[in-house]
Design a protein around this motif. Sequence first.
Motif, PDB file in Angstrom:
ATOM      1  N   LEU A  20      14.158  15.278   0.084  1.00  0.00           N
ATOM      2  CA  LEU A  20      13.418  16.174  -0.811  1.00  0.00           C
ATOM      3  C   LEU A  20      12.665  15.406  -1.894  1.00  0.00           C
ATOM      4  O   LEU A  20      11.604  15.838  -2.354  1.00  0.00           O
ATOM      5  N   LEU A  21      13.210  14.270  -2.299  1.00  0.00           N
ATOM      6  CA  LEU A  21      12.553  13.464  -3.327  1.00  0.00           C
ATOM      7  C   LEU A  21      11.415  12.631  -2.747  1.00  0.00           C
ATOM      8  O   LEU A  21      10.318  12.563  -3.322  1.00  0.00           O
ATOM      9  N   CYS A  22      11.672  12.009  -1.602  1.00  0.00           N
ATOM     10  CA  CYS A  22      10.733  11.008  -1.091  1.00  0.00           C
ATOM     11  C   CYS A  22       9.588  11.588  -0.271  1.00  0.00           C
ATOM     12  O   CYS A  22       8.445  11.132  -0.389  1.00  0.00           O
ATOM     13  N   VAL A  23       9.879  12.568   0.583  1.00  0.00           N
ATOM     14  CA  VAL A  23       8.837  13.069   1.486  1.00  0.00           C
ATOM     15  C   VAL A  23       7.646  13.655   0.724  1.00  0.00           C
ATOM     16  O   VAL A  23       6.491  13.295   1.007  1.00  0.00           O
ATOM     17  N   PRO A  24       7.855  14.552  -0.259  1.00  0.00           N
ATOM     18  CA  PRO A  24       6.685  15.065  -0.995  1.00  0.00           C
ATOM     19  C   PRO A  24       5.912  13.958  -1.717  1.00  0.00           C
ATOM     20  O   PRO A  24       4.672  13.991  -1.768  1.00  0.00           O
ATOM     21  N   THR A  25       6.636  12.980  -2.259  1.00  0.00           N
ATOM     22  CA  THR A  25       5.963  11.891  -2.974  1.00  0.00           C
ATOM     23  C   THR A  25       5.129  11.046  -2.023  1.00  0.00           C
ATOM     24  O   THR A  25       3.988  10.669  -2.336  1.00  0.00           O
ATOM     25  N   VAL A  26       5.679  10.744  -0.848  1.00  0.00           N
ATOM     26  CA  VAL A  26       4.937   9.961   0.147  1.00  0.00           C
ATOM     27  C   VAL A  26       3.694  10.717   0.600  1.00  0.00           C
ATOM     28  O   VAL A  26       2.592  10.143   0.697  1.00  0.00           O
ATOM     29  N   LEU A  27       3.839  12.010   0.879  1.00  0.00           N
ATOM     30  CA  LEU A  27       2.693  12.808   1.323  1.00  0.00           C
ATOM     31  C   LEU A  27       1.617  12.884   0.239  1.00  0.00           C
ATOM     32  O   LEU A  27       0.414  12.818   0.536  1.00  0.00           O
ATOM     33  N   PHE A  28       2.054  13.005  -1.010  1.00  0.00           N
ATOM     34  CA  PHE A  28       1.091  13.056  -2.112  1.00  0.00           C
ATOM     35  C   PHE A  28       0.314  11.744  -2.218  1.00  0.00           C
ATOM     36  O   PHE A  28      -0.916  11.744  -2.407  1.00  0.00           O
ATOM     37  N   CYS A  29       1.022  10.625  -2.089  1.00  0.00           N
ATOM     38  CA  CYS A  29       0.355   9.318  -2.169  1.00  0.00           C
ATOM     39  C   CYS A  29      -0.636   9.136  -1.022  1.00  0.00           C
ATOM     40  O   CYS A  29      -1.749   8.624  -1.216  1.00  0.00           O
ATOM     41  N   VAL A  30      -0.234   9.549   0.185  1.00  0.00           N
ATOM     42  CA  VAL A  30      -1.144   9.451   1.334  1.00  0.00           C
ATOM     43  C   VAL A  30      -2.376  10.323   1.113  1.00  0.00           C
ATOM     44  O   VAL A  30      -3.514   9.920   1.394  1.00  0.00           O
ATOM     45  N   TYR A  31      -2.153  11.523   0.597  1.00  0.00           N
ATOM     46  CA  TYR A  31      -3.267  12.434   0.330  1.00  0.00           C
ATOM     47  C   TYR A  31      -4.250  11.818  -0.658  1.00  0.00           C
ATOM     48  O   TYR A  31      -5.469  11.838  -0.448  1.00  0.00           O
ATOM     49  N   GLU A  32      -3.744  11.268  -1.740  1.00  0.00           N
ATOM     50  CA  GLU A  32      -4.612  10.678  -2.759  1.00  0.00           C
ATOM     51  C   GLU A  32      -5.371   9.468  -2.223  1.00  0.00           C
ATOM     52  O   GLU A  32      -6.526   9.235  -2.579  1.00  0.00           O
ATOM     53  N   LEU A  33      -4.729   8.707  -1.355  1.00  0.00           N
ATOM     54  CA  LEU A  33      -5.363   7.493  -0.840  1.00  0.00           C
ATOM     55  C   LEU A  33      -6.388   7.776   0.250  1.00  0.00           C
ATOM     56  O   LEU A  33      -7.429   7.111   0.323  1.00  0.00           O
TER      57      LEU A  33
END
Length: 340
Positions: A20-33
Motif C-alpha cells: 500500500l505504501l510503495c505501489v502508489p508511490t512507484v506509479l506516481f513516479c512513473v506517471y510524472e516521468l
Amino acid sequence: MRECRAGRGGVLLALVILVLLCVPTVLFCVYELLLEKGPSGEDPLIYLAGLALFGGLLVFGVHRVVRGLPYISYHEEKVVIHWNEREETVVPWSEFQQEIQVGPLFPSGIVLTQRNPPQGRGKREISVYPTHRGFRAFQSALEAHGILGGGQWPPDINCEEVFHIFTPDVEKTCVEIAQIISQNEKEVVAAFQEGLAAPQQYLAQQEQRLKSQYPLSKEEMKRCVADPWWLMRDVLEQQQVVCTRDWKDELEDFLFFLFGTKRAKAEGLTLDPRYFGLSRAGDIPEWSRLLNGKLADKGLVVGYLGTEADEYTLFLTTQEELDTLERLAYSIHQIISGFN
C-alpha cells in the motif's frame, strides 16, 4: 523440533502495508516521468530517486517473502538457523557460542549473528522479537544452555516487562481455549476453573501426582500452578483431553496416547499404524501430517499446545477450531498450532 518465527498474520500485515505504501508511490513516479504532459518545473531526479527507493523496497520485501523469511528451529541437541528456504546453519548447543554471537536488540529482542559466514557471504544475522511465535520458549532454551544470563543480557532491558506491556485477560482466554479443546465438557471446564480460583488448593490436592510427574521444587510448583497456561495443560491432560509426548516418542506410544484422548475415543479411531501408513522411522510431526490426511473424512486434524520442553502436548480438533485456537493462544503470547 520447536520453532521461533514470525507469525503468518504479522508477515501478511507487513507485506500489505509495504504494498500500500510503495505501489502508489512507484506509479506516481512513473506517471510524472513518462506520462505527465508539459513542464512540471520539478527536477526529474526527484522522481527517479523515488522510483529507485520505493521500487527497490517493494522488490526486496516481496523477494524476502517468496524466498522464505528466516526462522529458528531447535531441540535438545541442536539449533537450526534457516536463513531462507534453501540455506540453513546447523549448530549443536555445545558449539553454539563459538559459531553464533548473541546480543540484545532494542527494545526487547534478540539478534543472532554468524561469527564465520561462508566465504563470499557478508554478515548474516537473524532477529527475533517477543511478538515472534515461540520467542519465550527459545529465550528459555538459550538461558538453560548458559547462553543468556550471567550478565550477558543487559540489566536495563527487562524482556518480560516489555513483553507484557499490554496484558491480556489470560485466565479468560485459557478458559475459552479449554472449552474448545474439550468440546465444552462441563467436568473439564469446571475442574480448570476451580484450579484457577484456588491454585494452591489444586497443588495440595494433586501434590503426590505432581511430585512424581514433574522434577520441580515446591516453590517452582507453586509458580507453575499459578500460571493459567500451565494449569490448563495439566488439567486437560489429567482429564484425557490432551496427551503429552516426548519429541523422540515411539510410534506405538504416540498412537496409543493420542487415540486414548476423549475425542479420539468418541470417533472410534483404530490403533493400527498400518491403516494410517505410518513408519516407525518417522517422528511426531511426520506422523501427525499423515494422520491429518487419513482423518480428513472425519474433519479432524492433530494440534499441539506449546510447551517449554522438548515435547508435544497433542489433541484432536477440527481445522476451524484449530484456527480459532491459534488466534486465542497468540493473543496471550502462547502457541497452539498444527502440523502442515
